[in-house]
Scaffold this active site. Structure first.
Site, short mmCIF file in Angstrom:
data_model
loop_
_atom_site.label_atom_id
_atom_site.label_comp_id
_atom_site.label_asym_id
_atom_site.label_seq_id
_atom_site.Cartn_x
_atom_site.Cartn_y
_atom_site.Cartn_z
N SER A 36 0.83 -1.21 0.00
CA SER A 36 0.00 0.00 0.00
C SER A 36 0.86 1.26 0.00
O SER A 36 0.35 2.37 0.00
CB SER A 36 -0.94 0.01 1.21
OG SER A 36 -0.21 -0.16 2.41
N ASN A 123 -2.50 -2.23 13.06
CA ASN A 123 -3.95 -2.03 12.98
C ASN A 123 -4.40 -0.77 13.72
O ASN A 123 -5.17 0.03 13.19
CB ASN A 123 -4.70 -3.26 13.51
CG ASN A 123 -4.38 -4.50 12.69
OD1 ASN A 123 -3.80 -4.39 11.62
ND2 ASN A 123 -4.76 -5.66 13.19
N THR A 168 -39.71 26.33 -11.51
CA THR A 168 -40.02 24.98 -11.02
C THR A 168 -40.23 24.17 -12.29
O THR A 168 -40.74 24.71 -13.29
CB THR A 168 -41.27 24.94 -10.13
OG1 THR A 168 -42.41 25.34 -10.89
CG2 THR A 168 -41.14 25.85 -8.91
N HIS A 169 -39.83 22.92 -12.26
CA HIS A 169 -39.88 22.08 -13.47
C HIS A 169 -39.11 22.70 -14.63
O HIS A 169 -39.41 22.43 -15.79
CB HIS A 169 -41.32 21.81 -13.92
CG HIS A 169 -42.24 21.41 -12.81
ND1 HIS A 169 -42.48 20.10 -12.47
CD2 HIS A 169 -42.96 22.16 -11.94
CE1 HIS A 169 -43.32 20.06 -11.44
NE2 HIS A 169 -43.63 21.29 -11.09
N SER A 290 -13.08 25.83 -27.93
CA SER A 290 -13.20 24.57 -28.65
C SER A 290 -12.04 24.48 -29.62
O SER A 290 -11.54 25.49 -30.12
CB SER A 290 -14.53 24.55 -29.39
OG SER A 290 -14.45 23.70 -30.51
N LYS A 296 -16.88 29.24 -29.74
CA LYS A 296 -17.31 28.65 -28.46
C LYS A 296 -16.50 29.06 -27.25
O LYS A 296 -15.31 29.30 -27.32
CB LYS A 296 -17.32 27.12 -28.57
CG LYS A 296 -18.45 26.65 -29.43
CD LYS A 296 -18.70 25.19 -29.23
CE LYS A 296 -19.31 24.92 -27.87
NZ LYS A 296 -19.39 23.51 -27.58
N ASN A 298 -16.52 27.43 -23.43
CA ASN A 298 -17.16 26.33 -22.71
C ASN A 298 -17.07 26.47 -21.19
O ASN A 298 -16.03 26.88 -20.67
CB ASN A 298 -16.52 25.00 -23.13
CG ASN A 298 -16.75 24.70 -24.60
OD1 ASN A 298 -17.78 25.10 -25.15
ND2 ASN A 298 -15.80 24.03 -25.22
N GLU A 303 -18.79 22.04 -15.49
CA GLU A 303 -18.99 20.70 -16.07
C GLU A 303 -18.12 19.66 -15.36
O GLU A 303 -18.56 18.54 -15.07
CB GLU A 303 -18.67 20.70 -17.56
CG GLU A 303 -19.73 21.40 -18.39
CD GLU A 303 -19.34 21.46 -19.87
OE1 GLU A 303 -20.15 21.05 -20.68
OE2 GLU A 303 -18.23 21.92 -20.18
N TYR A 330 -9.79 -6.45 12.42
CA TYR A 330 -9.14 -5.98 11.21
C TYR A 330 -9.14 -7.07 10.14
O TYR A 330 -8.92 -8.25 10.42
CB TYR A 330 -7.69 -5.56 11.50
CG TYR A 330 -6.96 -5.09 10.25
CD1 TYR A 330 -7.03 -3.77 9.83
CD2 TYR A 330 -6.23 -6.00 9.46
CE1 TYR A 330 -6.39 -3.35 8.67
CE2 TYR A 330 -5.60 -5.58 8.30
CZ TYR A 330 -5.68 -4.25 7.91
OH TYR A 330 -5.06 -3.84 6.76
N GLN A 335 -7.49 -2.08 3.96
CA GLN A 335 -6.47 -1.30 3.26
C GLN A 335 -7.09 -0.53 2.09
O GLN A 335 -6.55 0.48 1.65
CB GLN A 335 -5.36 -2.23 2.77
CG GLN A 335 -4.23 -1.53 2.07
CD GLN A 335 -2.99 -2.43 1.96
OE1 GLN A 335 -2.32 -2.68 2.95
NE2 GLN A 335 -2.72 -2.92 0.77
N LYS A 338 -8.31 3.55 1.87
CA LYS A 338 -7.50 4.77 1.73
C LYS A 338 -7.65 5.48 0.40
O LYS A 338 -7.88 6.70 0.36
CB LYS A 338 -6.03 4.44 1.98
CG LYS A 338 -5.74 4.32 3.45
CD LYS A 338 -4.42 3.66 3.71
CE LYS A 338 -4.50 2.77 4.92
NZ LYS A 338 -5.55 1.74 4.88
#
Ligand code: ARG
Length: 472
Positions: A36, A123, A168-169, A290, A296, A298, A303, A330, A335, A338
């Site tokens: 690890s 541990n 709304t909606h 772009s 463009k 963006n 996003e 344990y 492990q 993490k």
């Protein structure tokens, strides 16, 4: 902090880390699989701090001599320096950060280094490291939430009387004070901040001294190490201490909620920046072009935030599934906690940072366009019904009548403000000349003065309350 990992190092042919019970070294593939160090090296500073506290406790309780304790603490500090300077770069032959540190310590201070692990197990050690790490990260995220809220508040203060269509909606519903809209996110972030504070208290409990699972035969003082490490308390049960990861799951829940909130805001910014809405313009410093369409610009930041949200949800799910079938105490499965945790932490932190910058300097509300938007629709229809209702017409009757007005106006290509007083009166005798003032967008917003509503007076109070909570 740069992580330098010597991935080329091969496991030695002799077993180095475990007891003499092992006669041969791990198969290289298994060593790589088992190790690890590639990710838990991120815990090294916490591991060193935790080990220093443990060494001090061993000396304090007389389990080792004061001189030995000092040697261990200083040796560990030297490793910290080496790590910071980039000269301590353990490879996978070290298996994990805990073995890497212990081995280096013994190289540095000699046989006394081998005393560090008295009355301790990896541990309880890894549980301690993870909590120390998460504690710091939670503090950092809470600070970042404060920065984010400060920017929201500043923007809100500048835009109390800026109007924006409310939906709304995703259909135009009623106009809003832009400040009210922004303060909705302030409130969400406030809960996020509070939630992390509550979780912090449960993260801030020391498992150190739980041993492998059952405690230890040595006369340790768990409260002493807890105090040195500024923990708020100690785990009451050693099995629980070494096998609990609910503190991490709680954090991932809170992190997921932060991402939900950021993602909803992101979605709004993306819509607002579109040609269709044109409510905001993005600054060059926070948007990209772009490679093929020269016109463009963006909204990459929101996003990406929206996109990264799924990652954090995934880590939460992974951790829940990781835990559900584990017998006490344990298991090596743990492990796997993490990478999920680390990635969630950096994801939330980077998203908060980017969104704060975006709000602060990356976009501008197009107030002219916003005013136009709230003036060109039927989002004042409720106010016509409310107008009649205050004049004694039952609300449902008023509602039906206004529905008809909207229909005929739409057919004639008119807005409500375009109806003549005669036309209003023909619809219902209760209409007077003050109908025009009642349906003007500014008035429509101002009139919603119920507690927590968008009325300007309410919004000003909400701003004061927000300011007070930020200052507290
Ligand atoms: N690298 C291990 C982990 O992250 C440390 C604990 C190992 N404990 C053990 N009993 N093998 O979980």
């Amino acid at each position: 902090m740069k992580i330098v990992l010597n991935t080329n190092s091969q496991p030695s042919s002799k077993p180095t880390t475990w007891s003499q019970r092992f006669e041969s070294a791990l198969h290289p593939a298994i060593a790589r699989f088992n190790a690890s160090i590639g990710f838990d090296i991120q815990l090294i500073e916490y591991d060193l701090t935790g080990s220093q506290a443990h060494a001090q406790m061993l000396a304090h309780t007389g389990i080792i001599s004061a001189e030995e304790g000092e040697t261990l603490v200083n040796g560990l500090e030297q490793i910290r320096q080496e790590y910071r300077e980039g000269t301590f770069t353990p490879g996978i032959d070290a298996e994990d950060v805990h073995f890497a540190v212990e081995r280096r310590l013994t190289e540095l201070v000699g046989d006394v280094g081998k005393k560090l692990h008295t009355a301790r197990s990896r541990n309880d050690q890894v549980g301690t490291d993870t909590r120390l790490y998460l504690r710091d990260q939670i503090q950092k995220i809470r600070d970042q939430l404060r920065d984010f809220q400060t920017v929201l508040l500043t923007l809100a203060e500048q835009n109390v009387e800026t109007l924006i269509p409310g939906y709304t909606h995703l259909q135009r519903a009623q106009p809003l004070s832009l400040a009210h809209h922004l303060l909705a996110y302030f409130e969400m972030s406030q809960r996020d901040w509070e939630r992390l504070g509550e979780i912090y208290n449960r993260v801030n409990v020391s498992p150190l001294g739980s041993g492998a699972l059952a405690g230890t035969t040595f006369p340790i003082d768990r409260h002493y190490t807890a105090k040195l490490l500024n923990f708020g308390g100690v785990y009451a049960n050693s099995l629980d201490g070494v096998s609990d990861r609910d503190f991490a799951i709680e954090f991932l829940c809170a992190a997921s909620l932060i991402m939900v909130h950021l993602s909803r805001l992101s979605e709004e910014v993306i819509l607002w920046a579109s040609e269709e809405f044109s409510f905001v313009s993005l600054k060059d410093s926070c948007s990209t072009g772009s490679s093929i369409m020269p016109q463009k610009k963006n909204p990459d930041v929101p996003e990406l935030v929206r996109g990264k949200t799924g990652r954090v949800f995934g880590h939460l799910q992974a951790m829940l599934v990781l835990m559900k079938g584990l017998p006490l105490a344990y298991n090596k499965d743990l492990q796997e906690d993490k990478e999920a945790l680390f990635d969630a932490v950096v994801t939330v932190q980077s998203c908060l940072e980017a969104m704060t910058v975006l709000l602060q300097e990356g976009m501008e509300f197009r107030t002219g366009r916003l005013l136009e938007a709230v003036s060109e629709d039927f989002s004042n229809a409720t106010d016509v019904a409310d107008y009649l209702a205050t004049k004694g017409v039952p609300f449902r009757e008023a509602y039906n009548l206004v529905g008809k007005v909207v229909k005929t106006s739409l057919a004639q290509g008119k807005l409500l403000k375009d109806l003549t007083l005669d036309e209003w009166k023909a619809l219902h005798p209760a209409f007077e000349a003050d109908i025009y003032a009642a349906i003007a967008p500014q008035q429509v917003v101002a009139a919603r003065n119920s507690y927590g509503g968008t009325g300007f007076a309410q919004v000003r109070q909400a701003l004061e309350s927000a300011k007070a909570r930020l200052a507290a």
